[in-house]
Motif scaffolding. Structure first.
Motif, PDB file in Angstrom:
ATOM      1  N   ILE A 275     134.733  24.991  48.474  1.00 56.11           N
ATOM      2  CA  ILE A 275     133.450  24.063  48.115  1.00 56.11           C
ATOM      3  C   ILE A 275     132.654  23.382  49.370  1.00 56.11           C
ATOM      4  O   ILE A 275     131.156  24.349  49.196  1.00 56.11           O
ATOM      5  CB  ILE A 275     134.305  22.987  47.065  1.00 56.11           C
ATOM      6  N   GLU A 276     133.009  22.909  49.971  1.00 59.33           N
ATOM      7  CA  GLU A 276     132.257  23.017  51.257  1.00 59.33           C
ATOM      8  C   GLU A 276     132.099  24.071  52.131  1.00 59.33           C
ATOM      9  O   GLU A 276     130.584  24.192  53.064  1.00 59.33           O
ATOM     10  CB  GLU A 276     133.314  22.129  52.267  1.00 59.33           C
ATOM     11  N   GLU A 277     132.055  25.422  51.586  1.00 57.30           N
ATOM     12  CA  GLU A 277     131.843  26.185  52.049  1.00 57.30           C
ATOM     13  C   GLU A 277     131.138  27.460  51.236  1.00 57.30           C
ATOM     14  O   GLU A 277     130.579  28.127  51.335  1.00 57.30           O
ATOM     15  CB  GLU A 277     132.592  27.631  51.919  1.00 57.30           C
ATOM     16  N   ALA A 278     130.178  26.684  50.206  1.00 60.54           N
ATOM     17  CA  ALA A 278     129.664  27.062  48.902  1.00 60.54           C
ATOM     18  C   ALA A 278     128.219  26.493  48.999  1.00 60.54           C
ATOM     19  O   ALA A 278     128.484  25.341  49.401  1.00 60.54           O
ATOM     20  CB  ALA A 278     130.207  26.653  47.700  1.00 60.54           C
ATOM     21  N   ARG A 279     127.505  26.709  48.437  1.00 60.97           N
ATOM     22  CA  ARG A 279     125.978  26.712  48.461  1.00 60.97           C
ATOM     23  C   ARG A 279     126.207  25.793  46.715  1.00 60.97           C
ATOM     24  O   ARG A 279     125.994  27.113  45.844  1.00 60.97           O
ATOM     25  CB  ARG A 279     124.779  27.436  48.399  1.00 60.97           C
ATOM     26  N   ILE A 280     125.825  24.659  46.240  1.00 61.68           N
ATOM     27  CA  ILE A 280     126.008  24.234  45.148  1.00 61.68           C
ATOM     28  C   ILE A 280     124.358  23.882  44.644  1.00 61.68           C
ATOM     29  O   ILE A 280     122.767  23.707  45.001  1.00 61.68           O
ATOM     30  CB  ILE A 280     126.589  22.760  45.244  1.00 61.68           C
ATOM     31  N   VAL A 281     123.909  24.498  43.815  1.00 65.43           N
ATOM     32  CA  VAL A 281     122.884  24.740  43.217  1.00 65.43           C
ATOM     33  C   VAL A 281     122.087  24.068  41.717  1.00 65.43           C
ATOM     34  O   VAL A 281     120.878  23.464  41.733  1.00 65.43           O
ATOM     35  CB  VAL A 281     122.395  26.377  43.125  1.00 65.43           C
ATOM     36  N   GLU A 282     123.001  23.654  41.799  1.00 66.54           N
ATOM     37  CA  GLU A 282     122.831  22.676  40.420  1.00 66.54           C
ATOM     38  C   GLU A 282     124.388  21.819  40.470  1.00 66.54           C
ATOM     39  O   GLU A 282     126.080  22.223  39.868  1.00 66.54           O
ATOM     40  CB  GLU A 282     122.767  23.291  39.162  1.00 66.54           C
ATOM     41  N   ILE A 283     123.600  20.662  39.472  1.00 68.56           N
ATOM     42  CA  ILE A 283     125.218  20.211  38.898  1.00 68.56           C
ATOM     43  C   ILE A 283     124.929  19.005  37.093  1.00 68.56           C
ATOM     44  O   ILE A 283     123.265  18.631  37.423  1.00 68.56           O
ATOM     45  CB  ILE A 283     125.356  18.619  40.313  1.00 68.56           C
ATOM     46  N   ILE A 284     125.622  19.546  36.050  1.00 71.25           N
ATOM     47  CA  ILE A 284     125.784  19.473  35.219  1.00 71.25           C
ATOM     48  C   ILE A 284     126.654  17.783  34.836  1.00 71.25           C
ATOM     49  O   ILE A 284     127.843  18.657  34.431  1.00 71.25           O
ATOM     50  CB  ILE A 284     125.242  19.952  34.001  1.00 71.25           C
ATOM     51  N   ASP A 285     127.100  16.929  34.564  1.00 72.07           N
ATOM     52  CA  ASP A 285     127.842  15.713  34.187  1.00 72.07           C
ATOM     53  C   ASP A 285     127.557  14.340  34.042  1.00 72.07           C
ATOM     54  O   ASP A 285     126.189  14.284  33.224  1.00 72.07           O
ATOM     55  CB  ASP A 285     128.285  15.807  36.121  1.00 72.07           C
ATOM     56  N   HIS A 286     129.249  14.080  33.408  1.00 68.31           N
ATOM     57  CA  HIS A 286     128.563  13.170  33.094  1.00 68.31           C
ATOM     58  C   HIS A 286     129.908  12.104  33.305  1.00 68.31           C
ATOM     59  O   HIS A 286     129.514  10.785  33.035  1.00 68.31           O
ATOM     60  CB  HIS A 286     129.127  12.918  31.116  1.00 68.31           C
TER      61      HIS A 286
END
Length: 548
Positions: free
Chosen positions: A322-333
């Protein structure tokens, strides 16, 4: 191959029903809004989730093992290849017309057999100090006809292989006869008819008249009588000789024993190979077929894979790499778990019982219709995470959302919910090691690295009968993977209680958190069904007390 990848919508490792169904549901929303988003999963699907997917006829999301950059991310298209039996002249034309420095070579069935480069052609040029022996190269007469743009004056078997040498008829007649032999190919300019006839009398295979020289009828008749080729080419003798040398098949100069990569090879693994071999291009091969090229000149870190995280926000729970990826959104609870991003992103986190509750309402807020199948999956996620509304994490918002979803999906909420939970309960044929990893999540609690798994059952005894073997597997995971504590919640749906198995240390953390005797390997926790609300918070508070 270099087109931009879609955005992957993905849940946590060891996925549960919410992780899978929310990924599918949120991907549906983004697609409806015109974005290229596809659902993905970071692990094996459990029986409960499989039941929901099968019930609503939805395929499993694609499996992403990790997000590390791979060869396929920098592979360049390779539409141009040559066959191993193509001539060097054809190769040169292909390279010149397409401005190529290297070309893959395949056999007649398309299997990669070699590579040929401009350097290989250059080396061949400097070796042309004399006419090449075409007999050893399996050159056919049709190759010479093509290379010389020749007119066939007297025809023969164009598919036959050349068996003699290529000779140039120069000098006196005596000199010519001394160098010409049986089955040879003879190049001759505009000479007297007697000279041409004398050449044919040497039992040659083919006479090539250069410069569009005249061929008398008696010469033609003799060649036809003896079944010999006569060709006429517009090129002068010197040029014709060089062109004939270019009739050699590509396989004679190509490099074999290639250094090849697979599309799935990690970039970090191939850099050393590139440094030690120092070729310009490397073929990318799958099932013996070339699918592209990797150029050392363009070796760079590719654009990072874009991901949307659902049902988690902690790095330890995310897909590998995941550290190599680009996180664009987070949907969580869940609680905020410390993932950092390089830029501001859209996040949606609400204190509800299930991520799917958030996803469903985002559809309605944006006036996006929910198909029955997607509504059914989001409903399944809410039922699973709230244990059919029995979990303390369940809110009125979850219940209201579930009722709306059940209407859209066309199912009876209670009966479907019970059947789904029943399908996912129990250990079935799971091994102790699989139970340890079932719906497993990692947490950093104080200075301790803790894994907490959960399995829902109708009868706790079926798990506890395996307790000794399960504890051994839990200890093995702690030792081999560096965790301090391993916990398994054996949650009885009917009793609305959890038997908590534990291995590792410190055990005082368990005792302090739940006010129980933690000298054994398990404790009974009536009314406990939620990892998020009833297991992690007490452990977090207990760490603070232990440190004092």
């Amino acid at each position: 191959m270099n087109k931009q990848k879609p955005i992957y919508c993905i849940g946590h490792r060891n996925p549960d029903t919410d992780s899978i169904c929310s990924a599918i549901g949120y991907a549906h929303l983004k697609q409806a809004l015109g974005e290229d988003v596809v659902p993905a999963r970071a692990g094996k699907i459990n029986n409960e989730t499989k039941y929901a997917l099968d019930y609503f006829h939805v395929e499993q999301p694609m499996l992403l093992v990790d997000l590390y950059p791979r060869v396929q991310d920098i592979t360049q298209d390779c539409r141009i290849v040559v066959r191993q039996h193509d001539t060097l002249r054809h190769l040169g034309e292909v390279m010149r017309q397409n401005d190529l420095k290297s070309v893959p070579v395949t056999d007649s069935k398309g299997k990669l057999v070699g590579m040929v480069t401009v350097s290989d052609l250059a080396n061949r040029y400097f070796q042309e100090l004399s006419m090449q022996n075409l007999a050893d190269s399996r050159v056919r007469f049709r190759d010479i006809i093509s290379a010389l743009d020749a007119e066939t004056v007297v025809n023969g078997d164009e598919g036959a292989f050349i068996r003699g040498n290529v000779r140039i008829a120069a000098g006196s007649l005596k000199t010519i006869k001394s160098v010409i032999g049986k089955d040879d190919i003879v190049l001759i300019g505009d000479r007297h008819d007697e000279t041409l006839i004398d050449c044919l009398n040497q039992d040659i295979a083919c006479l090539i008249v250069t410069g569009n020289g005249r061929v008398a009828s008696d010469v033609v008749e003799l060649a036809e009588e003896r079944h010999m080729f006569i060709l006429s080419t517009p090129y002068d003798t010197y040029t014709a000789a060089r062109l004939i040398n270019q009739c050699v098949p590509v396989r004679r100069i190509m490099r074999e024993n290639l250094v090849c990569f697979k599309p799935t090879d990690l970039l970090s693994d191939i850099k050393g190979t590139m440094d030690s071999t120092n070729y310009r291009n490397y073929p990318v091969v799958e099932n013996d077929r070339i699918v592209g090229l990797v150029s050392r000149d363009k070796m760079m870190v590719p654009e990072r894979v874009r991901v949307i995280l659902v049902d988690h926000n902690e790095r330890t729970q995310a897909v590998e790499g995941i550290e190599e990826a680009r996180i664009v959104e987070i949907i969580d609870h869940h609680r905020l778990g410390g993932i950092q991003t390089g830029e501001p992103i859209f996040t949606r986190q609400e204190p509800v019982g299930c991520t799917a509750t958030i996803v469903a309402n985002m559809h309605w807020h944006r006036d996006v219709d929910l198909p029955a199948s997607i509504a059914g999956l989001l409903l399944s996620a809410i039922i699973s995470d709230t244990v059919l509304f029995k979990s303390p994490t369940c809110t009125d918002y979850d219940r209201e959302t579930a009722k709306k979803l059940a209407d859209i999906a066309g199912v009876d909420l209670q009966s479907y919910g019970l059947e789904m939970l029943k399908a996912g309960s129990g250990v079935g044929d799971m091994s102790p090691a699989e139970i340890v990893k079932n719906d497993m999540k990692e947490f950093v609690i104080g200075d301790y690295h803790v894994i907490i798994s959960q399995i829902s059952v109708m009868d706790t005894k079926e798990v506890m009968d395996m307790e000794d073997d399960i504890i051994k597997s839990m200890n093995h995971v702690c030792d081999s993977e560096g965790y301090d504590l391993s916990l398994i919640m054996v949650t009885n749906i009917l009793e609305e209680a959890t038997t908590l198995l534990f291995a590792g240390s410190p055990r005082t953390l368990i005792g302090e958190a739940f006010h129980k005797d933690a000298s054994g390997t398990h404790i009974y926790l009536p009314g406990v069904m939620s990892r998020k609300k009833q297991i992690v918070p007490p452990l977090t508070e207990a760490v603070k007390l232990i440190k004092k």
